[in-house]
Design a protein around this motif. Sequence first.
Motif, mmCIF file in Angstrom:
data_model
loop_
_atom_site.group_PDB
_atom_site.id
_atom_site.type_symbol
_atom_site.label_atom_id
_atom_site.label_comp_id
_atom_site.label_asym_id
_atom_site.label_seq_id
_atom_site.Cartn_x
_atom_site.Cartn_y
_atom_site.Cartn_z
ATOM 1 N N ASP A 34 1.337 -0.222 4.081
ATOM 2 C CA ASP A 34 1.174 -1.180 5.177
ATOM 3 C C ASP A 34 1.054 -0.497 6.533
ATOM 4 O O ASP A 34 0.406 -1.020 7.447
ATOM 5 C CB ASP A 34 2.338 -2.174 5.189
ATOM 6 C CG ASP A 34 2.337 -3.090 3.977
ATOM 7 O OD1 ASP A 34 1.259 -3.273 3.368
ATOM 8 O OD2 ASP A 34 3.414 -3.623 3.627
ATOM 9 N N ASP A 35 1.678 0.668 6.696
ATOM 10 C CA ASP A 35 1.596 1.393 7.969
ATOM 11 C C ASP A 35 0.291 2.174 8.116
ATOM 12 O O ASP A 35 -0.233 2.317 9.224
ATOM 13 C CB ASP A 35 2.769 2.375 8.098
ATOM 14 C CG ASP A 35 4.116 1.670 8.161
ATOM 15 O OD1 ASP A 35 4.167 0.550 8.714
ATOM 16 O OD2 ASP A 35 5.097 2.230 7.666
ATOM 17 N N ILE A 36 -0.224 2.697 7.009
ATOM 18 C CA ILE A 36 -1.388 3.588 7.068
ATOM 19 C C ILE A 36 -2.722 2.841 7.008
ATOM 20 O O ILE A 36 -3.669 3.212 7.699
ATOM 21 C CB ILE A 36 -1.313 4.648 5.948
ATOM 22 C CG1 ILE A 36 -0.151 5.588 6.242
ATOM 23 C CG2 ILE A 36 -2.616 5.420 5.827
ATOM 24 C CD1 ILE A 36 0.095 6.620 5.173
ATOM 25 N N GLN A 50 7.367 12.686 -6.179
ATOM 26 C CA GLN A 50 6.028 12.227 -5.857
ATOM 27 C C GLN A 50 6.040 11.570 -4.483
ATOM 28 O O GLN A 50 7.072 11.074 -4.027
ATOM 29 C CB GLN A 50 5.555 11.208 -6.896
ATOM 30 C CG GLN A 50 5.440 11.772 -8.284
ATOM 31 C CD GLN A 50 4.287 12.745 -8.398
ATOM 32 O OE1 GLN A 50 3.277 12.613 -7.718
ATOM 33 N NE2 GLN A 50 4.416 13.719 -9.263
ATOM 34 N N ALA A 51 4.910 11.541 -3.829
ATOM 35 C CA ALA A 51 4.794 10.863 -2.538
ATOM 36 C C ALA A 51 5.053 9.371 -2.740
ATOM 37 O O ALA A 51 4.536 8.763 -3.667
ATOM 38 C CB ALA A 51 3.400 11.073 -1.961
ATOM 39 N N ASP A 52 5.852 8.785 -1.876
ATOM 40 C CA ASP A 52 6.169 7.365 -1.952
ATOM 41 C C ASP A 52 5.050 6.570 -1.284
ATOM 42 O O ASP A 52 5.211 5.994 -0.211
ATOM 43 C CB ASP A 52 7.510 7.103 -1.272
ATOM 44 C CG ASP A 52 8.006 5.694 -1.510
ATOM 45 O OD1 ASP A 52 7.379 4.943 -2.289
ATOM 46 O OD2 ASP A 52 9.026 5.326 -0.903
ATOM 47 N N VAL A 53 3.908 6.550 -1.938
ATOM 48 C CA VAL A 53 2.699 5.968 -1.365
ATOM 49 C C VAL A 53 2.885 4.485 -1.049
ATOM 50 O O VAL A 53 2.488 4.021 0.012
ATOM 51 C CB VAL A 53 1.496 6.170 -2.308
ATOM 52 C CG1 VAL A 53 0.265 5.470 -1.782
ATOM 53 C CG2 VAL A 53 1.243 7.644 -2.504
ATOM 54 N N LYS A 54 3.508 3.752 -1.943
ATOM 55 C CA LYS A 54 3.646 2.308 -1.729
ATOM 56 C C LYS A 54 4.467 2.007 -0.475
ATOM 57 O O LYS A 54 4.240 1.012 0.188
ATOM 58 C CB LYS A 54 4.268 1.648 -2.954
ATOM 59 C CG LYS A 54 3.323 1.620 -4.135
ATOM 60 C CD LYS A 54 3.869 0.814 -5.276
ATOM 61 C CE LYS A 54 2.837 0.793 -6.390
ATOM 62 N NZ LYS A 54 3.190 -0.120 -7.442
ATOM 63 N N ARG A 55 5.392 2.859 -0.138
ATOM 64 C CA ARG A 55 6.224 2.659 1.050
ATOM 65 C C ARG A 55 5.392 2.686 2.328
ATOM 66 O O ARG A 55 5.688 2.015 3.293
ATOM 67 C CB ARG A 55 7.325 3.722 1.083
ATOM 68 C CG ARG A 55 7.915 4.071 2.427
ATOM 69 C CD ARG A 55 8.715 2.911 3.047
ATOM 70 N NE ARG A 55 9.269 3.257 4.323
ATOM 71 C CZ ARG A 55 8.678 3.097 5.505
ATOM 72 N NH1 ARG A 55 7.463 2.628 5.577
ATOM 73 N NH2 ARG A 55 9.279 3.414 6.623
ATOM 74 N N TRP A 56 4.336 3.484 2.355
ATOM 75 C CA TRP A 56 3.570 3.701 3.584
ATOM 76 C C TRP A 56 2.249 2.945 3.652
ATOM 77 O O TRP A 56 1.550 3.004 4.661
ATOM 78 C CB TRP A 56 3.306 5.200 3.755
ATOM 79 C CG TRP A 56 4.575 5.943 3.939
ATOM 80 C CD1 TRP A 56 5.252 6.664 2.995
ATOM 81 C CD2 TRP A 56 5.356 6.032 5.126
ATOM 82 N NE1 TRP A 56 6.399 7.195 3.516
ATOM 83 C CE2 TRP A 56 6.485 6.819 4.830
ATOM 84 C CE3 TRP A 56 5.216 5.520 6.407
ATOM 85 C CZ2 TRP A 56 7.460 7.105 5.771
ATOM 86 C CZ3 TRP A 56 6.179 5.803 7.347
ATOM 87 C CH2 TRP A 56 7.286 6.588 7.026
#
Length: 119
Positions: A67-69, A59-65
Amino acid sequence: MAEKFIDKAGVDRLAALHLAIDAVRRGGTISLSGVYGGTADPLPMMVLFDKQIQLRMGQADVKRWIDDILPLLGDDDPLGVYSFATHRLPLDDAPGAYERFQEKKDGTVKVLLQPALRP
């Protein structure tokens, strides 16, 4: 009845994956960026084993990104998110929106779900 059966046992959605298995070099890696097939779709396990192929998926590691997005999703829309959406629907229409997207009805590419505003 056949439509419900194809969701669980359909074997017609693996063409891209089978092409990747045929095309990858011995010892290569195939990265799956989508969801393939139903629960009963067969994979050529002997070919995968013989060619020593690695499969990578997840799955896409949404939580990782997040703060950047999030800063890029302001009102000025530098990523073109708002114009990319082909449909804008109320959140309550989400189940139907998934069906429209899957079947590519009405040119559905990207659906923006909008929650109802509370008074």
